[in-house]
Design a protein around this motif. Sequence first.
Motif, PDB file in Angstrom:
ATOM      1  N   THR A   1       0.840  -1.193   0.000  1.00 11.84           N
ATOM      2  CA  THR A   1       0.000   0.000   0.000  1.00 11.84           C
ATOM      3  C   THR A   1       0.877   1.246   0.000  1.00 11.84           C
ATOM      4  OG1 THR A   1      -1.592  -1.199   1.363  1.00 11.84           O
ATOM      5  CG2 THR A   1      -1.870   1.171   1.219  1.00 11.84           C
ATOM      6  N   ILE A   2       0.482   2.252  -0.769  1.00 11.38           N
ATOM      7  CA  ILE A   2       1.196   3.531  -0.770  1.00 11.38           C
ATOM      8  C   ILE A   2       0.713   4.351   0.421  1.00 11.38           C
ATOM      9  CG2 ILE A   2       1.652   5.659  -2.021  1.00 11.38           C
ATOM     10  CD1 ILE A   2       0.990   4.090  -4.600  1.00 11.38           C
ATOM     11  N   LEU A   3       1.653   4.803   1.264  1.00 12.56           N
ATOM     12  CA  LEU A   3       1.294   5.642   2.407  1.00 12.56           C
ATOM     13  C   LEU A   3       1.408   7.119   2.100  1.00 12.56           C
ATOM     14  CD1 LEU A   3       2.959   3.757   5.395  1.00 12.56           C
ATOM     15  CD2 LEU A   3       0.577   3.689   4.646  1.00 12.56           C
ATOM     16  N   ASP A   4       2.505   7.509   1.434  1.00 10.91           N
ATOM     17  CA  ASP A   4       2.650   8.920   1.073  1.00 10.91           C
ATOM     18  C   ASP A   4       3.619   9.063  -0.083  1.00 10.91           C
ATOM     19  OD1 ASP A   4       5.379   9.165   1.972  1.00 10.91           O
ATOM     20  OD2 ASP A   4       4.684   9.513   3.992  1.00 10.91           O
ATOM     21  N   GLY A   5       3.560  10.221  -0.719  1.00 11.35           N
ATOM     22  CA  GLY A   5       4.427  10.504  -1.850  1.00 11.35           C
ATOM     23  C   GLY A   5       4.084  11.848  -2.448  1.00 11.35           C
ATOM     24  N   PRO A   6       4.795  12.211  -3.504  1.00 10.69           N
ATOM     25  CA  PRO A   6       4.569  13.514  -4.133  1.00 10.69           C
ATOM     26  C   PRO A   6       3.264  13.551  -4.923  1.00 10.69           C
ATOM     27  CG  PRO A   6       6.159  12.258  -5.397  1.00 10.69           C
ATOM     28  CD  PRO A   6       5.843  11.461  -4.165  1.00 10.69           C
TER      29      PRO A   6
ATOM     30  N   PRO B   1      -2.951   7.071  -6.689  1.00 13.03           N
ATOM     31  CA  PRO B   1      -4.162   6.272  -6.526  1.00 13.03           C
ATOM     32  C   PRO B   1      -4.211   5.614  -5.155  1.00 13.03           C
ATOM     33  CG  PRO B   1      -2.630   5.210  -8.041  1.00 13.03           C
ATOM     34  CD  PRO B   1      -2.053   6.550  -7.698  1.00 13.03           C
ATOM     35  N   ASP B   2      -5.401   5.521  -4.595  1.00 16.57           N
ATOM     36  CA  ASP B   2      -5.604   4.837  -3.325  1.00 16.57           C
ATOM     37  C   ASP B   2      -5.793   3.362  -3.652  1.00 16.57           C
ATOM     38  OD1 ASP B   2      -6.111   4.194  -0.705  1.00 16.57           O
ATOM     39  OD2 ASP B   2      -8.185   4.874  -0.762  1.00 16.57           O
ATOM     40  N   LEU B   3      -4.697   2.632  -3.664  1.00 18.08           N
ATOM     41  CA  LEU B   3      -4.766   1.245  -4.064  1.00 18.08           C
ATOM     42  C   LEU B   3      -3.783   0.408  -3.278  1.00 18.08           C
ATOM     43  CD1 LEU B   3      -2.067   0.499  -5.949  1.00 18.08           C
ATOM     44  CD2 LEU B   3      -3.254   1.948  -7.547  1.00 18.08           C
ATOM     45  N   ALA B   4      -4.012  -0.867  -3.322  1.00 17.13           N
ATOM     46  CA  ALA B   4      -3.072  -1.828  -2.753  1.00 17.13           C
ATOM     47  C   ALA B   4      -2.829  -2.877  -3.822  1.00 17.13           C
ATOM     48  CB  ALA B   4      -3.641  -2.466  -1.497  1.00 17.13           C
TER      49      ALA B   4
ATOM     50  N   THR C   1       5.762 -15.190  -7.110  1.00 17.98           N
ATOM     51  CA  THR C   1       7.192 -14.889  -7.210  1.00 17.98           C
ATOM     52  C   THR C   1       7.566 -13.642  -6.409  1.00 17.98           C
ATOM     53  OG1 THR C   1       6.980 -13.536  -9.213  1.00 17.98           O
ATOM     54  CG2 THR C   1       7.284 -15.914  -9.525  1.00 17.98           C
ATOM     55  N   GLY C   2       6.610 -13.116  -5.626  1.00 17.70           N
ATOM     56  CA  GLY C   2       6.857 -11.940  -4.803  1.00 17.70           C
ATOM     57  C   GLY C   2       6.725 -10.622  -5.544  1.00 17.70           C
ATOM     58  N   ARG C   3       6.334 -10.661  -6.818  1.00 15.34           N
ATOM     59  CA  ARG C   3       6.275  -9.434  -7.629  1.00 15.34           C
ATOM     60  C   ARG C   3       4.962  -8.673  -7.459  1.00 15.34           C
ATOM     61  NH1 ARG C   3       9.787  -9.255 -12.713  1.00 15.34           N
ATOM     62  NH2 ARG C   3      11.399 -10.760 -12.216  1.00 15.34           N
ATOM     63  N   PHE C   4       5.089  -7.342  -7.578  1.00 12.53           N
ATOM     64  CA  PHE C   4       3.937  -6.452  -7.554  1.00 12.53           C
ATOM     65  C   PHE C   4       4.210  -5.276  -8.476  1.00 12.53           C
ATOM     66  CE2 PHE C   4       6.804  -4.716  -4.419  1.00 12.53           C
ATOM     67  CZ  PHE C   4       6.675  -3.342  -4.547  1.00 12.53           C
ATOM     68  N   THR C   5       3.147  -4.600  -8.893  1.00 11.57           N
ATOM     69  CA  THR C   5       3.263  -3.430  -9.757  1.00 11.57           C
ATOM     70  C   THR C   5       2.341  -2.335  -9.237  1.00 11.57           C
ATOM     71  OG1 THR C   5       3.694  -4.853 -11.671  1.00 11.57           O
ATOM     72  CG2 THR C   5       3.073  -2.579 -12.129  1.00 11.57           C
ATOM     73  N   LEU C   6       2.869  -1.111  -9.177  1.00 12.78           N
ATOM     74  CA  LEU C   6       2.077   0.068  -8.828  1.00 12.78           C
ATOM     75  C   LEU C   6       2.038   0.965 -10.051  1.00 12.78           C
ATOM     76  CD1 LEU C   6       3.669   0.747  -5.330  1.00 12.78           C
ATOM     77  CD2 LEU C   6       1.477  -0.356  -5.791  1.00 12.78           C
ATOM     78  N   HIS C   7       0.845   1.352 -10.482  1.00 15.02           N
ATOM     79  CA  HIS C   7       0.647   2.123 -11.704  1.00 15.02           C
ATOM     80  C   HIS C   7       0.248   3.561 -11.397  1.00 15.02           C
ATOM     81  CE1 HIS C   7       0.714  -1.517 -14.177  1.00 15.02           C
ATOM     82  NE2 HIS C   7      -0.024  -2.076 -13.249  1.00 15.02           N
ATOM     83  N   GLU C   8       0.381   4.412 -12.425  1.00 13.68           N
ATOM     84  CA  GLU C   8      -0.118   5.788 -12.404  1.00 13.68           C
ATOM     85  C   GLU C   8       0.498   6.644 -11.291  1.00 13.68           C
ATOM     86  OE1 GLU C   8      -2.052   6.943 -14.879  1.00 13.68           O
ATOM     87  OE2 GLU C   8      -1.922   4.948 -15.744  1.00 13.68           O
TER      88      GLU C   8
END
Length: 84
Positions: A23-28, A32-35, A41-48
């Motif tokens: 989950t994204i907690l903070d950033g510039p 998106p409010d997503l998880a 294989t332990g992989r994940f992708t965060l878009h946009e």
Amino acid sequence: MAHTFEGRVIDQTGAPVAEVAVTILDGPGSFPDLASLTDSTGRFTLHELSAGTFTIYLMAPSGKSARRRISVGDRSGVVDVRLP
């Protein structure tokens, strides 16, 4: 310009960890409010995402959790994120 961050959650031995909620907690700027959930294989992708530094929160099915800083930008490839 929207960016994508690709990561892989690993444990202390370097083995991939499946089914970790990321989950994204903070950033510039806005993001998106997503998880994302890691695959087998332990992989994940965060878009946009905008370019910059973000804080992500990792929560494994075992109950282990961690906060990590990630950098999003024009680089490519999968970044390993260690879970304690």
